[in-house]
Design an enzyme around this catalytic site. Structure first.
Site: not given
Ligand code: PGA
Length: 248
Positions: A10-12, A100, A102, A169, A175, A207, A228-229
Site C-alpha cells: 500500500n503505497w499510500k 483502510h 486512514e 490491521e 505506521g 508495521s 505500508g512503509g
Molecule cells: P505500515 O502500513 O506497514 O506502514 O504500518 C500498513 C497499512 O496501512 O496498510
C-alpha cells in the site's frame, strides 16, 4: 486448506514517476517472473490513482499484480473528484483496498459507506481488500472482537464476501513500528475466519517488515500481509514476499 498467500503493498500517498519507475523495476527484477507466482505467493502493489497507467504498463506480463487504494461507491455521475470501479477496471486493476483505517478515521468513511464501496468493487469485477481493525483504546477496553465483527458484518450484511481479501490491521500498529504479536494477530484472524470461508485470505497489516514477517506469517490463519512503509523500499518489499514464499 491451501490458500495462495498474498503480499500487497500500500503505497499510500507516496511516489512520483521517476521513483515509481525505479521501484517497479527493482521489484520485478527482484521477484523474478512466473516462477514466483508458482511458489504459492502472489504479490501486488496498490498505488495512487494518477500512477495506475504507469504501473499497469510496467507490470503487465509480470508476476506482480496491481490495484488502487480506494474507489467510489457510485458507478458514475456528478461526483467530482471520485473514481469508479469501472475506471479502475479500465486500467486492469485486480485489487482495490476498501475501508483502510486512514479512510475511516481521516475521511469519515462509515461502515455503511465501506460496505457500499465493497459492493461496488465486487460488481465491477475487482477484488476488494477489506481492512478492519481496532484502535488502541478499543483494544484496551477489550472490544477488539466486537469492533472487527461490526466492521466485517456491515459488509457481509450487504452481500457475499466471495473471493475478496480481508486484512486485519490494528490501528495502533499502522505506521507506528509496533506490530501485533504473532499470537495477537492469530487470535483475531481465527475469530474473523469463523465469519468468512476457509478459502478467504486474511492478511495482517501494521508495521510488517522483512525481519518480523516470518513470525507473523507462520501463524496458521495469516495468509500474507498488507504492507505500508516497507512496500516503498524494493529490498524490504521483496524480502517480505520471499518470507511469504517460504511459509508454504
Ligand atoms: P505500515 O502500513 O506497514 O506502514 O504500518 C500498513 C497499512 O496501512 O496498510
Amino acid at each position: 486448506m491451501t490458500r495462495t498467500r498474498l503480499v500487497a503493498g500500500n503505497w499510500k500517498m507516496h511516489g512520483n514517476r521517476a521513483a515509481n519507475a525505479a521501484l517497479l523495476d527493482a521489484i520485478v527484477r527482484g521477484l523474478g517472473s512466473a516462477h514466483f507466482a508458482e511458489g504459492g505467493v502472489e504479490c501486488a502493489v496498490c498505488v495512487p490513482f494518477p500512477y495506475l497507467a504507469q504501473v499497469a504498463e510496467r507490470l503487465r506480463g509480470t508476476a506482480v499484480a496491481w490495484g488502487a487504494q480506494n474507489l467510489s461507491e457510485h458507478a458514475q455521475g456528478a461526483y467530482t473528484g471520485e473514481v469508479s470501479a469501472a475506471m479502475l477496471a479500465d486500467f486492469d486493476c485486480k485489487y482495490v483496498i476498501v475501508g483502510h483505517s486512514e479512510r475511516r478515521q481521516l475521511f469519515g468513511e462509515s461502515d455503511g459507506q465501506v460496505a457500499a464501496k465493497f459492493a461496488a468493487a465486487r460488481k465491477g469485477a475487482l477484488t476488494p481488500i477489506l481492512c478492519v481493525g481496532e484502535t488502541l483504546e478499543e483494544r484496551d477496553a477489550g472490544r477488539t472482537e466486537q469492533v472487527v465483527a461490526r466492521q466485517l458484518d456491515a459488509v457481509l450484511g450487504k452481500g457475499e464476501f466471495g473471493d475478496a481479501v480481508l486484512a486485519y490491521e490494528p490501528v495502533w500498529a499502522i505506521g507506528t513500528g509496533r506490530t501485533a504479536t504473532p499470537e495477537q494477530a492469530q487470535d483475531v484472524h481465527a475469530f474473523l475466519r469463523k465469519r468468512v470461508t476457509p478459502q478467504t485470505r486474511i492478511l495482517y497489516g501494521g508495521s510488517v517488515k522483512a525481519d518480523n514477517a516470518a513470525a507473523i506469517f507462520a501463524m496458521p490463519d495469516v495468509d500474507g500481509g498488507l504492507i505500508g512503509g516497507a512496500s516503498l523500499v524494493a529490498r524490504d518489499f521483496i524480502g517480505i514476499c520471499r518470507v511469504a514464499e517460504r511459509k508454504g
